[in-house]
Design an enzyme around this catalytic site. Structure first.
Site, short mmCIF file in Angstrom:
data_model
loop_
_atom_site.label_atom_id
_atom_site.label_comp_id
_atom_site.label_asym_id
_atom_site.label_seq_id
_atom_site.Cartn_x
_atom_site.Cartn_y
_atom_site.Cartn_z
N LYS A 136 0.80 -1.22 0.00
CA LYS A 136 0.00 0.00 0.00
C LYS A 136 0.84 1.28 0.00
CE LYS A 136 -4.14 -2.03 1.99
NZ LYS A 136 -5.24 -1.88 2.95
N ASN A 190 -4.94 1.93 -1.69
CA ASN A 190 -5.51 0.58 -1.80
C ASN A 190 -6.31 0.40 -3.09
OD1 ASN A 190 -7.87 2.13 -0.86
ND2 ASN A 190 -8.82 0.13 -0.56
N GLY A 230 1.56 0.12 9.29
CA GLY A 230 1.57 0.03 7.84
C GLY A 230 0.52 0.91 7.18
N ARG A 276 5.95 -2.29 16.47
CA ARG A 276 7.18 -3.01 16.82
C ARG A 276 8.42 -2.20 16.46
NH1 ARG A 276 5.96 -7.08 14.35
NH2 ARG A 276 5.28 -8.44 16.04
N LEU A 320 -9.27 -5.33 11.90
CA LEU A 320 -9.48 -5.08 10.48
C LEU A 320 -9.25 -6.32 9.62
CD1 LEU A 320 -7.99 -1.50 10.17
CD2 LEU A 320 -10.39 -2.18 10.19
#
Length: 285
Positions: free
Chosen positions: A81, A102, A143, A166, A231
């Site tokens: 994306k 997207n 992301g 992370r 999601l």
């Protein structure tokens, strides 16, 4: 780019518009082909929808292939994306602000990128009558999906948004872009957090995908949470759902958001504003 050439040849022979979805090996788990194929049939549009698996590093070649093959439109999903941005000719205002795409509309050899994830997430929250205005949110992930989530929560006037990831550098970069607060995933296991809404914007929803994240989820100390929104969809033994059920919190997965964003995408591709019920029914089949 792996492609079922026979299907494409047949499509062009009958002057059929071809649409596609591009991802890594996860493309074959997507429900998008089933949704769009069904809706194309019900609307009478001559169209085919094809999954393309693309190896990391070949996304530029894949997008050039959209031009060469006269593909009418493409869905872009993880992990591409953000990576598609340099290869597009134009970005919509929303996609430019979010920094992730997207949906691609291919017309006259030009590729224009959109982000229908954000509006699909808003529609899904509206469906369950959850108003984030004046409330606090925790978004897990950094992301392209996370970027869409943070953008729409800010636009819907959330009081505050915390982003946990992370990779500390990536988390801080996303948080800085949208003026929200960065946390590390380890912070979630160690410190309590006030969050009316928790959104999983990672690709992980089951224990076998990440024992580390599963442990962190089990340790989250959230105060006042009203909704857990994963999601992802179609996971067996969903760890987010288990966490919500243990704490008496409402849970919602990503199927409704998928249907809503698909409706917005279909409108961009075809100009047809198909009722949302058609996309939801396609998911049930």
């Amino acid at each position: 780019m792996n492609q079922p050439s026979g299907l494409l040849d047949a499509a062009f022979a009958f002057q059929t518009k071809v649409f596609c979805i591009i991802s890594d090996q996860r493309v074959f788990r997507s429900r998008s082909p089933a949704i769009f194929t069904t809706v194309l049939g019900r609307t009478g549009i001559k169209g085919a929808y094809v999954p393309f698996m693309v190896e990391d590093g070949n996304i530029g070649k894949a997008l050039e292939g959209l031009r060469v093959l006269n593909i009418a439109g493409a869905n872009i999903t993880a992990p591409f994306k953000e990576k598609v941005l340099p290869y597009l000719d134009v970005l919509s205002e929303g996609a430019n602000i979010i920094g992730a795409v997207n949906t691609i509309v291919c017309k006259g050899g030009q590729l224009k990128g959109y982000n229908t994830n954000a509006i699909g997430i808003m529609d899904a929250l509206n469906e369950v009558k959850f108003d984030i205005a004046g409330k606090k949110a925790l978004v897990i992930g950094t992301g392209g999906v996370a970027r869409a989530v943070v953008f729409i929560l800010n636009w819907l006037r959330a009081e505050s948004v915390v982003v946990a990831g992370r990779d500390n550098q990536k988390t801080c970069r996303l948080a800085g872009h949208f003026s929200c607060t960065p946390w590390s995933l380890k912070d979630l296991a160690e410190f309590p957090i006030d969050a009316d809404l928790i959104v999983n914007a990672t690709s992980i929803s089951s224990r076998d995908e990440s024992s580390e994240l599963t442990g962190i989820i089990d340790s989250i100390k959230s105060n006042g949470c009203q909704l857990v929104f994963d999601l992802n969809y179609g996971r067996r033994e969903n760890i987010w759902q288990s966490m919500a059920e243990k704490r008496g919190i409402r849970f919602m997965d990503g199927l409704s958001a998928l249907a809503y964003q698909a409706r917005r995408t279909f409108l961009l591709w075809t100009g047809q504003d198909v009722p949302q019920e058609e996309f939801l029914k396609a998911l049930e089949e």
